[in-house]
Design a protein around this motif. Structure first.
Motif, short mmCIF file in Angstrom:
data_model
loop_
_atom_site.label_atom_id
_atom_site.label_comp_id
_atom_site.label_asym_id
_atom_site.label_seq_id
_atom_site.Cartn_x
_atom_site.Cartn_y
_atom_site.Cartn_z
N ILE A 1 0.92 -1.41 -0.07
CA ILE A 1 -0.09 0.00 0.11
C ILE A 1 0.83 1.37 -0.12
O ILE A 1 0.72 2.13 -0.62
CB ILE A 1 -0.92 -0.04 1.22
N ALA A 2 1.90 1.30 0.65
CA ALA A 2 2.76 2.34 1.00
C ALA A 2 3.65 2.67 -0.55
O ALA A 2 3.81 3.82 -0.83
CB ALA A 2 4.01 2.04 1.95
N ASP A 3 4.22 1.61 -0.94
CA ASP A 3 4.77 1.61 -2.36
C ASP A 3 3.78 2.21 -3.57
O ASP A 3 4.21 3.13 -4.05
CB ASP A 3 5.31 0.13 -2.78
N VAL A 4 2.47 1.68 -3.68
CA VAL A 4 1.75 2.17 -4.45
C VAL A 4 1.23 3.69 -4.34
O VAL A 4 1.07 4.76 -5.22
CB VAL A 4 0.56 1.21 -4.61
N GLU B 1 1.77 6.65 -6.78
CA GLU B 1 0.69 7.16 -7.54
C GLU B 1 -0.24 8.25 -6.86
O GLU B 1 -0.86 8.94 -7.86
CB GLU B 1 -0.61 5.87 -7.63
N VAL B 2 0.16 8.51 -5.64
CA VAL B 2 -0.42 9.59 -5.14
C VAL B 2 0.54 10.93 -4.39
O VAL B 2 0.44 11.77 -5.02
CB VAL B 2 -1.25 9.29 -3.78
N ILE B 3 1.50 10.39 -3.50
CA ILE B 3 2.36 11.31 -2.98
C ILE B 3 3.06 12.04 -4.05
O ILE B 3 3.41 13.29 -4.03
CB ILE B 3 3.17 10.60 -1.74
N ASP B 4 3.92 11.21 -5.19
CA ASP B 4 4.59 11.96 -5.94
C ASP B 4 3.76 12.82 -6.88
O ASP B 4 4.20 13.96 -7.18
CB ASP B 4 5.31 10.50 -6.76
N LYS B 5 2.46 12.58 -7.19
CA LYS B 5 1.89 13.34 -8.24
C LYS B 5 1.36 14.66 -7.36
O LYS B 5 1.37 15.62 -7.81
CB LYS B 5 0.58 12.71 -8.58
N GLY C 1 8.26 4.40 -6.95
CA GLY C 1 7.59 3.81 -5.64
C GLY C 1 8.96 3.53 -4.75
O GLY C 1 10.18 4.04 -5.02
N ILE C 2 8.84 2.94 -3.62
CA ILE C 2 9.62 2.85 -2.64
C ILE C 2 10.62 1.78 -3.02
O ILE C 2 10.24 0.76 -3.20
CB ILE C 2 9.05 2.59 -1.07
N ILE C 3 11.88 2.09 -3.07
CA ILE C 3 13.16 1.27 -3.67
C ILE C 3 13.03 -0.24 -3.04
O ILE C 3 12.97 -1.14 -3.65
CB ILE C 3 14.23 1.97 -3.93
N TRP C 4 12.84 -0.11 -1.85
CA TRP C 4 13.43 -1.30 -1.01
C TRP C 4 12.13 -2.15 -0.59
O TRP C 4 12.11 -3.24 0.00
CB TRP C 4 14.05 -1.03 0.34
#
Length: 231
Positions: A31-34, A38-42, A89-92
Motif C-alpha cells: 500500500i505504501a509503495d503504490v 500514484e499519490v504522493i509523487d503526483k 515507488g519505494i525502492i526497498w
C-alpha cells in the motif's frame, strides 16, 4: 502427553501470529509503495508546478512580494523533499515484501503440516491391509521427522556460511543470514512436531485432503445422478 500437546499448540499459536504479521506487513508495504508512486509523487509535483508558476500570475502582483517569497520557499522545500524521497515507488519495499512473503509462506507450511492439510507423507496407504495402517502412520511420522531435522541441519550450515561470507542485500542493506534464519526454525519446528507425533501417535492430526474429498464427492454426485436417470 498433555504437556507435549500444550507445547505443540503454543508453537502453532505463535507461528499463526507470526505468519499473520508477515502478511500484514507485506500488505502495508505494498500500500505504501503504490501510494508513494500514484499519490504522493503526483501531489508533490502538482504543488511544485503551482508554486513555480505563482510568481508570474496576476495574483502574485496584487498580493505582493511576500507571497512570492512564500511560494518560492514552498517550491524549494517541496523539491528538496521530493528529491529526498525519490521518484517512483519505494525502492526497498518490493524486496522487503518478498522477504515477508517468504516468511509468511513458510509459517503457513508449518501450520498446514500441523493440521495434516498437506505435506502429509503416505507410504503405501492404498496397498497394505488396513490393520497395518496405524503402524505405517507412526513410521511415516518418524521418517518425515528425520527428513525435516536433516534439512534443519543443512540450513544451519547454509546460514553459518552466509554469516561467514557477510552477504548483504544491496537494496535493503540487510544481512541475508537474518532472512535465512527462517529455514532452520521452520525445519526444526516441523521436525520436532512430527517427532512428537511419532512418540505420541494419539496427537497425529486427522488427514485433510481437499482434493480427495472433492473427487469422492463428485463421484458420489455422479453416481446419484446416474441412478436417478436410470429410474
Amino acid at each position: 502427553m498433555k504437556f507435549v500437546e500444550r507445547i505443540l499448540n503454543t508453537l502453532s499459536f505463535g507461528e499463526k501470529w507470526a505468519g499473520g504479521i508477515c502478511f500484514l506487513l507485506l500488505t502495508l508495504l505494498m500500500i505504501a509503495d503504490v501510494s508513494k508512486r500514484e499519490v504522493i509523487d503526483k501531489v508533490l509535483s502538482w504543488v511544485m508546478e503551482i508554486s513555480e508558476a505563482y510568481p508570474n500570475t496576476s495574483v502574485a502582483g496584487f498580493v505582493g512580494d511576500w507571497s512570492v517569497y512564500i511560494a518560492e520557499s514552498i517550491h524549494g522545500g517541496t523539491f528538496g523533499f521530493l528529491e529526498w524521497l525519490g521518484l517512483g515507488g519505494i525502492i526497498w519495499a518490493q524486496k522487503l515484501s518478498l522477504y515477508f512473503m517468504l516468511w509468511g509462506g513458510l509459517f503457513g507450511s508449518a501450520l498446514a503440516s500441523a493440521k495434516g492439510s498437506h505435506l502429509r507423507p503416505e507410504i503405501a496407504d492404498k496397498v497394505l491391509p488396513k490393520n497395518f495402517l496405524p503402524y505405517i502412520k507412526v513410521i511415516e511420522q518418524w521418517v518425515i521427522s528425520f527428513f525435516f531435522l536433516f534439512l534443519a541441519y543443512l540450513s544451519v550450515i547454509y546460514v553459518l556460511e552466509s554469516i561467514s561470507l557477510d552477504e548483504v542485500n544491496p537494496v535493503t542493506e540487510i544481512h541475508l543470514w537474518k532472512v535465512q534464519l527462517i529455514f532452520p526454525y521452520i525445519f526444526l519446528s516441523m521436525g520436532f512436531r512430527h517427532l512428537c507425533y511419532g512418540i505420541f501417535p494419539a496427537l497425529i492430526p486427522s488427514d485433510i485432503n481437499e482434493a480427495t474429498e472433492a473427487l469422492e464427492l463428485a463421484e458420489k454426485e455422479l453416481s446419484e445422478s446416474n441412478s436417478r436417470g436410470n429410474q
